[in-house]
Each structure stands twice: as structure tokens, then as C-alpha cells.
Design a protein around this motif. Structure first.
Motif, PDB file in Angstrom:
ATOM      1  N   ILE A  70       0.849  -1.189   0.000  1.00  0.00           N
ATOM      2  CA  ILE A  70       0.000   0.000   0.000  1.00  0.00           C
ATOM      3  C   ILE A  70       0.884   1.239   0.000  1.00  0.00           C
ATOM      4  O   ILE A  70       1.657   1.465   0.922  1.00  0.00           O
ATOM      5  CB  ILE A  70      -0.931   0.021   1.237  1.00  0.00           C
ATOM      6  N   GLY A  71       0.775   2.037  -1.037  1.00  0.00           N
ATOM      7  CA  GLY A  71       1.626   3.204  -1.161  1.00  0.00           C
ATOM      8  C   GLY A  71       0.927   4.527  -0.950  1.00  0.00           C
ATOM      9  O   GLY A  71       1.509   5.575  -1.173  1.00  0.00           O
ATOM     10  N   GLY A  72      -0.319   4.511  -0.531  1.00  0.00           N
ATOM     11  CA  GLY A  72      -1.113   5.744  -0.378  1.00  0.00           C
ATOM     12  C   GLY A  72      -0.438   6.801   0.461  1.00  0.00           C
ATOM     13  O   GLY A  72       0.549   7.402   0.072  1.00  0.00           O
ATOM     14  N   GLY A  73      -0.892   7.026   1.625  1.00  0.00           N
ATOM     15  CA  GLY A  73      -0.341   8.017   2.529  1.00  0.00           C
ATOM     16  C   GLY A  73      -0.880   7.791   3.923  1.00  0.00           C
ATOM     17  O   GLY A  73      -1.954   7.217   4.088  1.00  0.00           O
ATOM     18  N   THR A  74      -0.118   8.215   4.911  1.00  0.00           N
ATOM     19  CA  THR A  74      -0.516   8.037   6.300  1.00  0.00           C
ATOM     20  C   THR A  74      -0.464   9.369   7.021  1.00  0.00           C
ATOM     21  O   THR A  74       0.570  10.038   7.015  1.00  0.00           O
ATOM     22  CB  THR A  74       0.424   7.042   7.019  1.00  0.00           C
ATOM     23  N   ILE A  75      -1.565   9.750   7.620  1.00  0.00           N
ATOM     24  CA  ILE A  75      -1.643  10.964   8.428  1.00  0.00           C
ATOM     25  C   ILE A  75      -2.104  10.543   9.818  1.00  0.00           C
ATOM     26  O   ILE A  75      -3.105   9.843   9.955  1.00  0.00           O
ATOM     27  CB  ILE A  75      -2.598  11.990   7.795  1.00  0.00           C
ATOM     28  N   VAL A  76      -1.355  10.956  10.840  1.00  0.00           N
ATOM     29  CA  VAL A  76      -1.652  10.563  12.216  1.00  0.00           C
ATOM     30  C   VAL A  76      -2.049  11.794  13.021  1.00  0.00           C
ATOM     31  O   VAL A  76      -1.419  12.843  12.927  1.00  0.00           O
ATOM     32  CB  VAL A  76      -0.431   9.871  12.862  1.00  0.00           C
ATOM     33  N   ARG A  77      -3.106  11.627  13.819  1.00  0.00           N
ATOM     34  CA  ARG A  77      -3.531  12.657  14.767  1.00  0.00           C
ATOM     35  C   ARG A  77      -3.736  11.999  16.124  1.00  0.00           C
ATOM     36  O   ARG A  77      -4.205  10.863  16.213  1.00  0.00           O
ATOM     37  CB  ARG A  77      -4.851  13.311  14.344  1.00  0.00           C
ATOM     38  N   SER A  78      -3.412  12.739  17.168  1.00  0.00           N
ATOM     39  CA  SER A  78      -3.638  12.229  18.516  1.00  0.00           C
ATOM     40  C   SER A  78      -5.116  12.353  18.868  1.00  0.00           C
ATOM     41  O   SER A  78      -5.851  13.161  18.287  1.00  0.00           O
ATOM     42  CB  SER A  78      -2.799  13.000  19.532  1.00  0.00           C
ATOM     43  N   HIS A  79      -5.514  11.565  19.844  1.00  0.00           N
ATOM     44  CA  HIS A  79      -6.880  11.655  20.356  1.00  0.00           C
ATOM     45  C   HIS A  79      -7.160  13.083  20.813  1.00  0.00           C
ATOM     46  O   HIS A  79      -8.222  13.645  20.525  1.00  0.00           O
ATOM     47  CB  HIS A  79      -7.084  10.652  21.501  1.00  0.00           C
ATOM     48  N   ALA A  80      -6.201  13.688  21.511  1.00  0.00           N
ATOM     49  CA  ALA A  80      -6.400  15.048  22.028  1.00  0.00           C
ATOM     50  C   ALA A  80      -6.657  16.044  20.898  1.00  0.00           C
ATOM     51  O   ALA A  80      -7.522  16.926  21.020  1.00  0.00           O
ATOM     52  CB  ALA A  80      -5.194  15.479  22.856  1.00  0.00           C
ATOM     53  N   GLU A  81      -5.934  15.928  19.793  1.00  0.00           N
ATOM     54  CA  GLU A  81      -6.133  16.843  18.657  1.00  0.00           C
ATOM     55  C   GLU A  81      -7.525  16.682  18.057  1.00  0.00           C
ATOM     56  O   GLU A  81      -8.211  17.673  17.766  1.00  0.00           O
ATOM     57  CB  GLU A  81      -5.076  16.591  17.581  1.00  0.00           C
ATOM     58  N   LEU A  82      -7.940  15.439  17.858  1.00  0.00           N
ATOM     59  CA  LEU A  82      -9.254  15.200  17.261  1.00  0.00           C
ATOM     60  C   LEU A  82     -10.388  15.576  18.213  1.00  0.00           C
ATOM     61  O   LEU A  82     -11.406  16.129  17.798  1.00  0.00           O
ATOM     62  CB  LEU A  82      -9.372  13.749  16.810  1.00  0.00           C
ATOM     63  N   ARG A  83     -10.210  15.312  19.505  1.00  0.00           N
ATOM     64  CA  ARG A  83     -11.221  15.688  20.494  1.00  0.00           C
ATOM     65  C   ARG A  83     -11.387  17.206  20.521  1.00  0.00           C
ATOM     66  O   ARG A  83     -12.512  17.725  20.543  1.00  0.00           O
ATOM     67  CB  ARG A  83     -10.802  15.165  21.873  1.00  0.00           C
ATOM     68  N   ALA A  84     -10.267  17.937  20.496  1.00  0.00           N
ATOM     69  CA  ALA A  84     -10.331  19.404  20.505  1.00  0.00           C
ATOM     70  C   ALA A  84     -11.014  19.930  19.241  1.00  0.00           C
ATOM     71  O   ALA A  84     -11.781  20.900  19.298  1.00  0.00           O
ATOM     72  CB  ALA A  84      -8.932  19.996  20.653  1.00  0.00           C
ATOM     73  N   LEU A  85     -10.759  19.295  18.106  1.00  0.00           N
ATOM     74  CA  LEU A  85     -11.409  19.705  16.859  1.00  0.00           C
ATOM     75  C   LEU A  85     -12.921  19.532  16.974  1.00  0.00           C
ATOM     76  O   LEU A  85     -13.683  20.448  16.644  1.00  0.00           O
ATOM     77  CB  LEU A  85     -10.862  18.902  15.678  1.00  0.00           C
ATOM     78  N   LEU A  86     -13.357  18.383  17.463  1.00  0.00           N
ATOM     79  CA  LEU A  86     -14.805  18.168  17.639  1.00  0.00           C
ATOM     80  C   LEU A  86     -15.393  19.177  18.613  1.00  0.00           C
ATOM     81  O   LEU A  86     -16.451  19.755  18.361  1.00  0.00           O
ATOM     82  CB  LEU A  86     -15.082  16.762  18.160  1.00  0.00           C
ATOM     83  N   ASP A  87     -14.708  19.380  19.729  1.00  0.00           N
ATOM     84  CA  ASP A  87     -15.223  20.282  20.765  1.00  0.00           C
ATOM     85  C   ASP A  87     -15.312  21.733  20.296  1.00  0.00           C
ATOM     86  O   ASP A  87     -16.111  22.499  20.815  1.00  0.00           O
ATOM     87  CB  ASP A  87     -14.357  20.195  22.028  1.00  0.00           C
TER      88      ASP A  87
END
Length: 179
Positions: A70-87
Motif C-alpha cells: 500500500i503506497g497511499g499516505g498516512t496521516i496521524v492525529r492524537s486523540h487530544a487533537e481530534l477531540r479538541a477539533l470536535l469540541d
């Protein structure tokens, strides 16, 4: 250990090498724990001791390429980053609906220095969340034959080191991170 979500680009569930069990196996082979998948479109949640996210993204992508091709791409976010985005409620209470898709496009590298002009009235740019490194927009899908080619516009403006998720998927990822 930090709780993370990997947003994998170019995953096609019909490809046997891209099945959730195989994807989870790659993460487990890297020593990640509490590995789970969200939907069948390349969203993997996991715990890792790594705190250097760019190095972690590279390790994951290298393993995906080596183990599954699989040669696509990987982007990683922490739980804290995603939680803050939702909030932050960037869509100001709007609902993701059949004719109106709320989307977040995540960038692998750095900040966006400006939002490019968008001349398609069917795509409303909401803005850019610097902390989550995510571009936010509402796409009008109310006319089935006339959906804007929003991904092509984003790739032209920013390149291929991006991946887009619906707001509902981001919510599901955070829910899985918190389970």
C-alpha cells in the motif's frame, strides 16, 4: 502511551490487502497496542509510545508499503487533537446530511498559509483549524449529477499529502478512540 488515529489515504475495501484485519496486523507488527479499525476506509486507532508523529507516520507508511504493497499516505492525529477539533464545533451546529456534507481534510505537513479561492458555489469553505491541521468545508450534494469535484480542487491547491473524512467519520473515530 499516546492514543492515536491513523488516517490512511487510498484504501479500497475491495482490495484484499486493504482489509481491516490486515491493516490492524501492520500496526500490531509495529508494536502498537489497542489497535482497532473504524469503518472500512482506512481509519485505524491505536496506542503507541512514539511522540515524534512525522517519524511515526513514516514508520507506518513504510510498513504498509512493505507488508501489504500500500503506497497511499498516512496521516496521524492524537486523540487530544481530534477531540479538541470536535469540541470546537467548527461547523457551528450544522448537521451532516444527505445533501450537505460536512468534511475535514487533514494535512500531513505544516500549516496552510492561506485558503485558495474556491469558485464553486456548491462548496463552502469554513476555514482551517491550525491545531488539528484540518481544512473544513461544507459540500452541497443536493443535486446528484452536480457534486463538486472538491478533492481535485484540494489536491490541485495542496498536493496529495492530504486526506478527507466526513464529519460523521471524524466523530466515529473519536468515539472509537474513547472506547
Amino acid at each position: 502511551m499516546t492514543r492515536y488515529a491513523a488516517l490512511l489515504r487510498g484504501i479500497m475495501p475491495s482490495n484484499k490487502n486493504m482489509a481491516n484485519d490486515k491493516l490492524r496486523g501492520v500496526f500490531e507488527s509495529l508494536g502498537c497496542t489497542r489497535v482497532g479499525s473504524v469503518l472500512a476506509s482506512g481509519n485505524i486507532v491505536f496506542d503507541a509510545a512514539d511522540t515524534d508523529v512525522p517519524a511515526l507516520e513514516d514508520r507506518i507508511q513504510g510498513a504498509l508499503r512493505e507488508q501489504l504493497g500500500i503506497g497511499g499516505g498516512t496521516i496521524v492525529r492524537s486523540h487530544a487533537e481530534l477531540r479538541a477539533l470536535l469540541d470546537s464545533d467548527p461547523f457551528d451546529g450544522r448537521k451532516h446530511e444527505r445533501g450537505s456534507y460536512l468534511i475535514a481534510t487533514f494535512f500531513k505537513h505544516g500549516a496552510v498559509t492561506g485558503l485558495p479561492a474556491n469558485d464553486d458555489p456548491r462548496a463552502e469553505v469554513i476555514g482551517y483549524d491550525e491545531a488539528a491541521r484540518a481544512f473544513l468545508a461544507v459540500v452541497d450534494n443536493s443535486d446528484p449529477g452536480k457534486t463538486p469535484d472538491f478533492m481535485a480542487w484540494l489536491e490541485k491547491a495542496y498536493g496529495k499529502d492530504i486526506t478527507t473524512r466526513t464529519w460523521l467519520t471524524v466523530q466515529r473515530i473519536v468515539k472509537k478512540l474513547e472506547a
